[in-house]
Design a protein around this motif. Structure first.
Motif, short mmCIF file in Angstrom:
data_model
loop_
_atom_site.label_atom_id
_atom_site.label_comp_id
_atom_site.label_asym_id
_atom_site.label_seq_id
_atom_site.Cartn_x
_atom_site.Cartn_y
_atom_site.Cartn_z
N SER A 226 0.82 -1.21 0.00
CA SER A 226 0.00 0.00 0.00
C SER A 226 0.86 1.26 0.00
O SER A 226 0.74 2.10 -0.90
CB SER A 226 -0.94 0.00 1.21
N PRO A 263 -8.89 1.73 -1.40
CA PRO A 263 -9.45 1.01 -2.54
C PRO A 263 -10.78 1.63 -2.96
O PRO A 263 -11.50 2.20 -2.15
CB PRO A 263 -9.65 -0.41 -2.00
N ASP A 302 -0.73 -0.01 -9.51
CA ASP A 302 -1.28 -0.89 -8.48
C ASP A 302 -1.38 -2.32 -8.97
O ASP A 302 -1.03 -3.27 -8.26
CB ASP A 302 -2.66 -0.37 -8.06
N ARG A 306 1.66 -4.29 -6.86
CA ARG A 306 1.14 -4.93 -5.64
C ARG A 306 1.32 -6.44 -5.65
O ARG A 306 1.76 -7.02 -4.65
CB ARG A 306 -0.32 -4.54 -5.43
N ARG A 315 -3.85 -10.91 0.24
CA ARG A 315 -4.65 -9.69 0.24
C ARG A 315 -5.96 -9.87 0.98
O ARG A 315 -6.64 -10.88 0.85
CB ARG A 315 -4.94 -9.25 -1.20
N ASP A 318 -10.87 -5.91 -0.80
CA ASP A 318 -10.74 -4.46 -0.92
C ASP A 318 -11.77 -3.71 -0.10
O ASP A 318 -11.48 -2.66 0.48
CB ASP A 318 -10.85 -4.05 -2.40
N TYR A 319 -13.01 -4.24 -0.04
CA TYR A 319 -14.04 -3.52 0.73
C TYR A 319 -13.72 -3.52 2.21
O TYR A 319 -14.02 -2.56 2.93
CB TYR A 319 -15.42 -4.12 0.45
#
Length: 366
Positions: A226, A263, A302, A306, A315, A318-319
């Protein structure tokens, strides 16, 4: 009654009472210890992060000089200063200078957002007017006043924050010293300390291992996946803005780097409105170049970096990252960028362990 008669021994003290009392002492002392270190929690957090991120560097240096742990830790600490601390100070000083210069232009009227907004609105095609009315931009005077007030108040807030940073410089440098001092010892003795904590933690081996592993993974994912991506995107965005002659390129670059941490928001929240303004003001080629760079270069960083830095399997959704990052910033300020996702990762890990325990029986977490 004979006073010399043997007296019966006192009843044995219940081990449960002793254990319960000692547990209370442990909790009380732990709470007191937390209150003592509370002023430096942010410094401790970033010291732990620095030690985790630079542990591989320390191990490589130690492999070259295996009998000199102190020297290896000092060399690693020097690298942290050169790679992280000094560039951060230089960027912060340049950012404050640019913000002050930009704010001065706003106050002097050299940069008039109301006039720029009016020019942009006037250059839009006639068919866009009904759509602007639907979103509340038909009243140009009100929109201009709102925009000017919002931007001016934002820069006043930044100036106030900069003044507060100057006033608390002593506390800041003290916290920085604590962070570097702690990083040194965590680099040198981190493995031993983590083993002692693991043994003391009242968890099964599988649970303990899963939580520690998840903590380290999310720290590395948050920082490498990030912050590094944010720095690269902000740097590229700032260079593009500077090359196009857009004022305040450093400020825009920092804003893009900050928004790239979130995100579903990303850098587009900065460069898309600027591109629209360039289109509306007649700078068509600049707008096309900005859109092309935003989509093909800034936006692709990204997707390219990433997975290389973190890996796809580590990971968090994203939410979850978005919600916990915003919530972390709201609760803990800048440190919430790390604290929020870490708490989310530990939350997911503990519930995964609990679910496996229920599925496999109450004995162990697989």
């Amino acid at each position: 009654m004979d006073s010399h008669a043997p007296q019966s021994p006192p009843p044995p003290f219940s081990p449960k009472i002793e254990d319960g009392f000692f547990l209370g002492v442990v909790l009380l002392v732990s709470v007191a210890f937390f209150l003592v270190i509370q002023p430096f929690l942010a410094a401790i957090l970033w010291g732990v992060i620095a030690a985790i991120l630079f542990a591989p560097v320390y191990r490589n240096i130690l492999a070259a000089i295996p009998t000199h742990q102190n020297a290896a830790a000092l060399i690693t600490l020097f690298l942290i200063l050169v790679i992280v601390i000094v560039p951060a100070f230089v960027l912060g000083a340049a950012l404050l200078q640019e913000a002050a210069h930009f704010y001065g232009k706003i106050q002097s009227g050299e940069i008039d957002f109301a006039r720029l907004f009016s020019q942009a609105m006037a250059s839009l095609p006639e068919w866009t007017r009904p759509y602007l009315g639907r979103i509340g931009l038909s009243n140009f005077d009100a929109a201009q006043a709102m925009l000017t007030k919002g931007i001016t108040s934002s820069f006043r807030m930044l100036a106030a924050q900069a003044f507060q940073i100057g006033q608390s410089a002593f506390s800041f440098f003290m916290a920085l010293g604590v962070m570097l001092y702690l990083s040194y010892f965590l680099l040198r003795d981190g493995e031993k300390l983590s083993q002692r904590i693991a043994v003391a933690a009242p968890l099964r081996a599988s649970q303990r291992q899963a939580l520690i592993q998840q903590f380290v993974i999310v720290i590395r994912a948050t920082i490498k996946g990030s912050l590094v991506v944010a720095i690269v995107q902000g740097l590229i965005g700032g260079i593009v803005f500077w090359a196009l002659g857009i004022q305040g390129a450093l400020l825009w670059g920092v804003l893009m780097g900050a928004f790239s941490l979130l995100p579903a928001i990303g850098t587009a929240i900065v460069w898309v409105p600027v591109a629209i303004f360039l289109f509306a003001s007649g700078a068509i080629w600049k707008a096309i170049i900005l859109v092309a760079c935003g989509v093909m270069i800034i936006g692709m960083v990204d997707n390219v970096l990433r997975p290389i830095l973190v890996g796809r399997d580590t990971r968090i959704p994203d939410y979850v990252v978005l919600i916990t990052t915003l919530g972390g910033i709201e609760l803990f300020g800048f440190n919430g960028i790390v604290i929020g996702p870490v708490i989310a990762a530990l939350f997911i890990a503990t519930w995964n362990i609990f679910t496996r325990m229920r599925l496999t029986g109450s004995g162990a977490a697989g």
